[in-house]
Design a protein around this motif. Structure first.
Motif, PDB file in Angstrom:
ATOM      1  N   ALA A 250       1.329  -1.265   0.107  1.00 63.22           N
ATOM      2  CA  ALA A 250      -0.131   0.132  -0.151  1.00 63.22           C
ATOM      3  C   ALA A 250       0.348   1.319   0.117  1.00 63.22           C
ATOM      4  O   ALA A 250       0.318   2.509  -1.032  1.00 63.22           O
ATOM      5  CB  ALA A 250      -0.959   0.240   1.261  1.00 63.22           C
ATOM      6  N   GLU A 251       2.030   1.311   0.828  1.00 64.39           N
ATOM      7  CA  GLU A 251       2.836   2.777   0.708  1.00 64.39           C
ATOM      8  C   GLU A 251       4.355   2.456  -0.596  1.00 64.39           C
ATOM      9  O   GLU A 251       3.541   4.154  -1.093  1.00 64.39           O
ATOM     10  CB  GLU A 251       3.652   1.975   2.150  1.00 64.39           C
ATOM     11  N   ASP A 252       3.784   1.543  -1.083  1.00 65.47           N
ATOM     12  CA  ASP A 252       4.393   1.610  -2.485  1.00 65.47           C
ATOM     13  C   ASP A 252       3.326   2.607  -3.241  1.00 65.47           C
ATOM     14  O   ASP A 252       3.704   3.702  -4.075  1.00 65.47           O
ATOM     15  CB  ASP A 252       4.617   0.445  -3.075  1.00 65.47           C
ATOM     16  N   HIS A 253       2.519   2.661  -3.898  1.00 59.96           N
ATOM     17  CA  HIS A 253       0.624   2.755  -4.397  1.00 59.96           C
ATOM     18  C   HIS A 253       1.194   3.696  -3.785  1.00 59.96           C
ATOM     19  O   HIS A 253       1.012   5.735  -4.672  1.00 59.96           O
ATOM     20  CB  HIS A 253      -0.023   2.009  -4.503  1.00 59.96           C
ATOM     21  N   HIS A 254       0.484   4.427  -2.576  1.00 59.13           N
ATOM     22  CA  HIS A 254       0.569   5.453  -2.118  1.00 59.13           C
ATOM     23  C   HIS A 254       1.961   6.763  -2.781  1.00 59.13           C
ATOM     24  O   HIS A 254       1.337   8.123  -3.090  1.00 59.13           O
ATOM     25  CB  HIS A 254       0.616   5.696  -0.449  1.00 59.13           C
ATOM     26  N   ARG A 255       2.859   6.146  -2.621  1.00 58.11           N
ATOM     27  CA  ARG A 255       4.294   7.168  -2.635  1.00 58.11           C
ATOM     28  C   ARG A 255       3.983   7.310  -4.151  1.00 58.11           C
ATOM     29  O   ARG A 255       4.242   8.046  -4.723  1.00 58.11           O
ATOM     30  CB  ARG A 255       5.272   6.078  -2.157  1.00 58.11           C
ATOM     31  N   ARG A 256       3.723   6.624  -5.179  1.00 58.10           N
ATOM     32  CA  ARG A 256       3.990   6.935  -6.733  1.00 58.10           C
ATOM     33  C   ARG A 256       2.481   7.811  -6.576  1.00 58.10           C
ATOM     34  O   ARG A 256       2.790   8.506  -8.016  1.00 58.10           O
ATOM     35  CB  ARG A 256       3.827   5.849  -7.241  1.00 58.10           C
ATOM     36  N   ALA A 257       0.892   7.550  -6.430  1.00 56.90           N
ATOM     37  CA  ALA A 257       0.482   8.385  -6.818  1.00 56.90           C
ATOM     38  C   ALA A 257       1.264  10.095  -6.296  1.00 56.90           C
ATOM     39  O   ALA A 257       0.539  10.653  -6.691  1.00 56.90           O
ATOM     40  CB  ALA A 257      -1.281   7.969  -5.673  1.00 56.90           C
ATOM     41  N   GLN A 258       1.593  10.016  -5.374  1.00 57.05           N
ATOM     42  CA  GLN A 258       1.725  11.317  -4.744  1.00 57.05           C
ATOM     43  C   GLN A 258       3.031  12.216  -5.486  1.00 57.05           C
ATOM     44  O   GLN A 258       2.687  13.225  -5.317  1.00 57.05           O
ATOM     45  CB  GLN A 258       2.156  11.373  -3.320  1.00 57.05           C
ATOM     46  N   ALA A 259       3.975  11.555  -5.966  1.00 58.07           N
ATOM     47  CA  ALA A 259       4.974  11.611  -6.868  1.00 58.07           C
ATOM     48  C   ALA A 259       4.227  12.005  -8.186  1.00 58.07           C
ATOM     49  O   ALA A 259       4.676  12.662  -8.855  1.00 58.07           O
ATOM     50  CB  ALA A 259       5.728  10.571  -7.072  1.00 58.07           C
ATOM     51  N   VAL A 260       3.766  11.467  -8.502  1.00 58.65           N
ATOM     52  CA  VAL A 260       2.887  11.847  -9.606  1.00 58.65           C
ATOM     53  C   VAL A 260       2.107  13.162  -9.699  1.00 58.65           C
ATOM     54  O   VAL A 260       2.111  14.194 -10.484  1.00 58.65           O
ATOM     55  CB  VAL A 260       1.328  11.061 -10.652  1.00 58.65           C
ATOM     56  N   ARG A 261       1.138  13.276  -8.583  1.00 60.67           N
ATOM     57  CA  ARG A 261       0.466  14.655  -8.402  1.00 60.67           C
ATOM     58  C   ARG A 261       1.760  15.360  -8.051  1.00 60.67           C
ATOM     59  O   ARG A 261       0.689  16.195  -8.797  1.00 60.67           O
ATOM     60  CB  ARG A 261      -0.773  14.533  -7.535  1.00 60.67           C
ATOM     61  N   ALA A 262       2.245  15.467  -7.304  1.00 64.31           N
ATOM     62  CA  ALA A 262       3.832  16.917  -7.136  1.00 64.31           C
ATOM     63  C   ALA A 262       4.421  16.615  -8.282  1.00 64.31           C
ATOM     64  O   ALA A 262       3.945  17.883  -9.133  1.00 64.31           O
ATOM     65  CB  ALA A 262       4.638  16.143  -6.493  1.00 64.31           C
ATOM     66  N   TRP A 263       3.997  16.189  -9.587  1.00 64.87           N
ATOM     67  CA  TRP A 263       4.883  16.495 -10.552  1.00 64.87           C
ATOM     68  C   TRP A 263       3.723  17.256 -11.462  1.00 64.87           C
ATOM     69  O   TRP A 263       4.760  18.044 -12.172  1.00 64.87           O
ATOM     70  CB  TRP A 263       5.791  14.703 -12.247  1.00 64.87           C
ATOM     71  N   ALA A 264       2.885  16.424 -11.646  1.00 63.48           N
ATOM     72  CA  ALA A 264       1.450  17.003 -12.652  1.00 63.48           C
ATOM     73  C   ALA A 264       1.423  18.295 -11.818  1.00 63.48           C
ATOM     74  O   ALA A 264       1.355  19.694 -12.540  1.00 63.48           O
ATOM     75  CB  ALA A 264       0.020  15.998 -12.143  1.00 63.48           C
ATOM     76  N   ALA A 265       1.440  18.679 -10.934  1.00 61.13           N
ATOM     77  CA  ALA A 265       0.665  20.131  -9.981  1.00 61.13           C
ATOM     78  C   ALA A 265       2.379  21.541 -10.597  1.00 61.13           C
ATOM     79  O   ALA A 265       2.236  22.501 -10.980  1.00 61.13           O
ATOM     80  CB  ALA A 265       1.018  20.337  -8.535  1.00 61.13           C
ATOM     81  N   ALA A 266       3.075  20.299 -10.760  1.00 62.26           N
ATOM     82  CA  ALA A 266       5.293  21.069 -10.574  1.00 62.26           C
ATOM     83  C   ALA A 266       4.604  22.409 -12.016  1.00 62.26           C
ATOM     84  O   ALA A 266       5.410  22.843 -12.446  1.00 62.26           O
ATOM     85  CB  ALA A 266       5.811  20.785 -10.733  1.00 62.26           C
ATOM     86  N   HIS A 267       4.500  20.935 -12.776  1.00 65.57           N
ATOM     87  CA  HIS A 267       3.877  21.277 -15.072  1.00 65.57           C
ATOM     88  C   HIS A 267       2.052  21.936 -14.707  1.00 65.57           C
ATOM     89  O   HIS A 267       3.176  21.856 -16.329  1.00 65.57           O
ATOM     90  CB  HIS A 267       4.378  19.981 -15.360  1.00 65.57           C
ATOM     91  N   GLY A 268       2.063  21.690 -13.974  1.00 68.28           N
ATOM     92  CA  GLY A 268       0.435  22.403 -14.513  1.00 68.28           C
ATOM     93  C   GLY A 268      -0.485  21.614 -15.198  1.00 68.28           C
ATOM     94  O   GLY A 268      -1.241  21.996 -16.377  1.00 68.28           O
ATOM     95  N   ARG A 269      -0.047  20.083 -15.643  1.00 70.14           N
ATOM     96  CA  ARG A 269      -0.465  19.271 -15.856  1.00 70.14           C
ATOM     97  C   ARG A 269      -1.356  18.596 -15.127  1.00 70.14           C
ATOM     98  O   ARG A 269      -1.439  18.553 -13.634  1.00 70.14           O
ATOM     99  CB  ARG A 269       0.149  17.884 -16.448  1.00 70.14           C
ATOM    100  N   GLU A 270      -2.445  17.922 -15.357  1.00 75.43           N
ATOM    101  CA  GLU A 270      -3.440  16.893 -14.260  1.00 75.43           C
ATOM    102  C   GLU A 270      -3.647  15.603 -15.321  1.00 75.43           C
ATOM    103  O   GLU A 270      -3.584  15.365 -16.431  1.00 75.43           O
ATOM    104  CB  GLU A 270      -4.992  17.499 -15.007  1.00 75.43           C
ATOM    105  N   ILE A 271      -2.740  14.481 -14.142  1.00 81.00           N
ATOM    106  CA  ILE A 271      -2.489  13.281 -15.312  1.00 81.00           C
ATOM    107  C   ILE A 271      -3.839  12.209 -13.775  1.00 81.00           C
ATOM    108  O   ILE A 271      -3.389  12.395 -12.035  1.00 81.00           O
ATOM    109  CB  ILE A 271      -1.306  12.910 -14.515  1.00 81.00           C
ATOM    110  N   ALA A 272      -4.844  11.262 -14.271  1.00 85.56           N
ATOM    111  CA  ALA A 272      -5.249  10.546 -13.638  1.00 85.56           C
ATOM    112  C   ALA A 272      -4.808   9.083 -13.347  1.00 85.56           C
ATOM    113  O   ALA A 272      -3.548   9.173 -13.745  1.00 85.56           O
ATOM    114  CB  ALA A 272      -6.578  10.789 -14.085  1.00 85.56           C
ATOM    115  N   ILE A 273      -5.381   9.221 -11.863  1.00 87.23           N
ATOM    116  CA  ILE A 273      -5.511   7.710 -11.198  1.00 87.23           C
ATOM    117  C   ILE A 273      -5.985   6.744 -11.577  1.00 87.23           C
ATOM    118  O   ILE A 273      -6.820   6.568 -11.025  1.00 87.23           O
ATOM    119  CB  ILE A 273      -4.470   8.201 -10.079  1.00 87.23           C
ATOM    120  N   LEU A 274      -5.379   6.086 -11.863  1.00 89.94           N
ATOM    121  CA  LEU A 274      -6.525   4.262 -12.385  1.00 89.94           C
ATOM    122  C   LEU A 274      -5.715   2.939 -11.089  1.00 89.94           C
ATOM    123  O   LEU A 274      -4.652   2.796 -11.058  1.00 89.94           O
ATOM    124  CB  LEU A 274      -6.734   3.635 -13.044  1.00 89.94           C
ATOM    125  N   ALA A 275      -6.848   2.837  -9.964  1.00 88.57           N
ATOM    126  CA  ALA A 275      -5.916   1.804  -9.265  1.00 88.57           C
ATOM    127  C   ALA A 275      -6.751   0.444  -9.597  1.00 88.57           C
ATOM    128  O   ALA A 275      -7.878   0.700 -10.104  1.00 88.57           O
ATOM    129  CB  ALA A 275      -6.644   2.598  -8.066  1.00 88.57           C
TER     130      ALA A 275
END
Length: 492
Positions: A44-69
Motif C-alpha cells: 500500500a505504501e508503494d502505491h501511495h508514494r507513486r500516486a503522490q509523486a505523480v500528483r506533485a509532478w503534475a502540479a509542478a508542470h501545470g498538468r492534470e494526470i488521472a490515477i487508475l487503481a
C-alpha cells in the motif's frame, strides 16, 4: 489543440522502473494521460508514494494526470514449487492439488490457490497455465485432486495463472484483498477503479457500493477478460463507467483467433453505450527490453486507435521495462500516425447518434457534432460541471477537438481518459454566472492560451443553470473576432 495533437489517450502502468524521480518525470512528460497502479503487486505504501509523486509532478508542470487503481481480482494461480521452475512434457501425468495445505510442488504436481477447482471442472476440460504456454487435459477429478495429462509442455514456475478454456470457473469477482484494496483506492482518491475478471453487472455494482461506502467517487472500469462476460457484455458495459479490453486472460479463455473480432465488438459496444474504453495488454511488449517496437506492435496499437478506442495502455513496458519513457513516446507517435488516417464517417454506425436521444445534454452533443462536421468548426467548447456533456461529445468520434472547461478538478482528471477531449481549468464555471459574460470569458481564456485563433468558428455548449450536473441545454455558434478579444465575440 492543433491537428497534430494526439486525440487517443495513453495509460501507463507505474512500477519499479518508474520509481526514480528522473525516470518518472521523463515518462510522464512523454505524454501520459492516466497512470495505472497495479494493486496485484507492491505494498500500500508503494502505491501511495507513486500516486503522490505523480500528483506533485503534475502540479509542478501545470498538468492534470488521472490515477487508475487496478484490483488484482480473484485470479486463480498455481502455488509454489519446492525446487524452483519445473519442466513438464507432453503426455506426462500432472496433478493439481487443491487442498489448502498442499505441499510445495515438483515435476508431477503442484498446489492451486482455488479450492473450488475440482467442483468446476470435469474430464475432457482443458486447463491453461501461464497465459496458455502450458496446457493440461483433465483426465479425472478425485477428491481435492484434478488429475491431468500434459497437452502442451513447457516450463512452470511459482504462482502462474490458471484458466479453463472457454471460461466457467465460478470464483467470486471480489476477493478479500480486493475489498481491502478498494479502501486503499478511496484513501488515495483514485480517479478510476478497475475491477478484474468481471462476470456480471452485479460485480460492478458491488464494487461501486464498497467504494462509495469507503468514501471514494472514482469511475468504475470493468475489465473484460472472462469468456463468461461476453454473453452479458451489454449489461456489464451499462453498469460501468468505462471498460477495458484486457486481452491477456481473455485471449487465453476464448482463443487467440477470436480475440481481434471481439476487441472490435467491445470497443463498438462501449462507444455506442456512452462509455469510455481502454485497450490493454502486450501492446508494445517487445519494448520491455527493446528501445523500439516491432512492426506488428505498431499495427496492433494503430488498429485499436482506428477501431475507436479512447485509450491504449502500457503495462510491463513501463512498470518494469528498460525504457518506460521511450515506450510512451512510441505510443504517442503511433497514435498520431493512426489518427492521421482517421475518417469520421467510419464511425457513423457505431456512435450513439443513431440511438434515441433521451437526455437533453445528449441531444445537444449530437446536434453540436453534426453541425461541427458540416461547417468545419475549429473546435467545440463545452462549459461543464461534471464532464457529462464532454463525454457525450467524445462518443461521436469526430475530427473536431473538444475543449471541456470546468472548475471541478476531479471531473477534469476523469475527462483525461476521453478521446478527443482536452479538459481545461476554468474557474468561471460557477453557479450564478451571467451566461453571455461567461461565454466571452471562456472563449477569451482559450484564445489567451493559444488554443483558439482569430477568425475561428466555434460551437459552444452550456446550461442555463451553470454548475448543475447534466444541465447542458444550449448550443451557440460563434466566431472569434480578428482581434482575438473575448468581448469581440459575435454570435452568428
Amino acid at each position: 489543440m492543433t491537428h497534430t495533437q494526439r486525440r487517443t489517450k495513453i495509460v501507463a502502468t507505474l512500477g519499479p522502473a518508474t520509481d526514480a524521480p528522473e525516470v518518472l518525470a521523463r515518462t510522464l512528460a512523454a505524454g501520459v494521460d492516466v497512470v495505472r497502479l497495479n494493486l496485484s503487486h507492491g505494498k500500500a505504501e508503494d502505491h501511495h508514494r507513486r500516486a503522490q509523486a505523480v500528483r506533485a509532478w503534475a502540479a509542478a508542470h501545470g498538468r492534470e494526470i488521472a490515477i487508475l487503481a487496478d484490483l488484482q481480482g480473484p485470479k486463480i494461480r498455481i502455488e509454489r514449487f519446492a525446487g524452483g521452475p519445473v519442466q513438464v512434457s507432453e503426455g506426462q501425468p500432472f496433478v493439481l492439488d487443491c487442498r489448502p495445505d498442499a505441499v510445495p510442488g515438483d515435476g508431477s504436481r503442484v498446489g492451486v490457490s482455488y479450492a473450488g477447482l475440482p467442483r468446476d471442472v470435469r474430464a475432457g476440460d482443458v486447463l491453461l497455465l501461464d497465459d496458455g504456454l502450458v496446457a493440461l487435459n483433465v483426465r479425472e477429478v478425485v477428491g481435492s485432486e484434478v488429475r491431468c495429462t500434459v497437452k502442451v509442455g513447457g516450463t512452470l514456475s511459482d504462482r502462474k495463472g490458471l484458466n479453463r478454456q472457454g471460461g466457467g470457473l465460478s470464483v467470486d469477482a471480489l476477493s478479500d484483498k480486493d475489498r481491502s484494496d478498494i479502501r486503499l483506492a478511496a484513501e488515495m482518491e483514485a480517479d478510476f477503479l478497475a475491477v478484474s475478471f468481471v462476470r456480471s453487472a452485479a460485480d460492478i455494482e458491488e464494487a461501486r457500493r464498497l467504494l462509495r461506502a469507503a468514501g471514494g467517487d472514482a469511475w468504475l472500469v470493468a475489465k473484460i477478460e472472462r469468456a463468461d462476460a461476453i454473453p452479458v457484455l451489454e449489461e456489464i458495459v451499462d453498469a460501468s463507467d468505462a471498460v477495458m479490453v484486457a486481452r491477456g486472460d481473455l485471449g487465453v479463455e476464448i482463443g487467440d483467433a477470436q480475440l481481434p473480432g471481439l476487441q472490435k465488438r467491445i470497443i463498438r459496444e462501449a462507444v455506442s453505450r456512452n462509455r469510455a474504453v481502454i485497450t490493454a495488454t502486450q501492446m508494445l511488449q517487445s519494448m520491455v527490453s527493446a528501445p523500439i517496437p516491432t512492426r506488428a506492435e505498431v499495427l496492433d496499437v494503430a488498429n485499436a486507435v482506428l477501431d475507436g478506442t479512447d485509450a491504449v495502455m502500457l503495462s510491463q513496458e513501463t512498470a518494469s521495462g528498460a525504457h518506460p519513457d521511450l515506450a510512451v513516446a512510441a505510443m504517442q507517435r503511433i497514435c498520431l500516425g493512426a489518427e492521421s488516417q482517421f475518417r469520421p464517417q467510419d464511425y457513423a454506425n457505431t456512435s450513439p447518434g443513431a440511438q434515441r436521444l433521451d437526455r437533453t445534454d445528449q441531444a445537444i452533443a449530437h446536434a453540436a457534432m453534426d453541425l461541427a462536421n458540416r461547417i468545419e468548426a475549429a473546435a467545440i467548447v463545452a462549459l461543464t460541471e461534471s464532464g457529462a456533456t464532454a463525454q457525450w461529445l467524445s462518443r461521436y468520434r469526430s475530427a473536431v477537438p473538444i475543449y471541456a472547461l470546468s472548475h471541478n478538478a476531479a471531473a477534469r482528471r476523469r475527462m483525461r481518459l476521453l478521446r478527443d477531449v482536452r479538459p481545461v481549468a476554468f474557474e468561471g464555471v460557477e453557479s450564478g454566472s451571467d451566461s453571455l459574460r461567461l461565454v466571452q470569458e471562456a472563449i477569451g481564456h482559450l484564445v489567451r492560451r493559444g488554443l483558439l485563433t482569430p477568425g475561428s468558428r466555434v460551437l459552444l455548449t452550456q446550461g442555463d443553470q451553470v454548475g448543475r450536473h447534466g444541465g447542458t441545454n444550449t448550443l451557440r455558434l460563434l466566431s472569434v473576432d480578428e482581434a482575438g478579444e473575448a468581448q469581440n465575440l459575435r454570435e452568428l
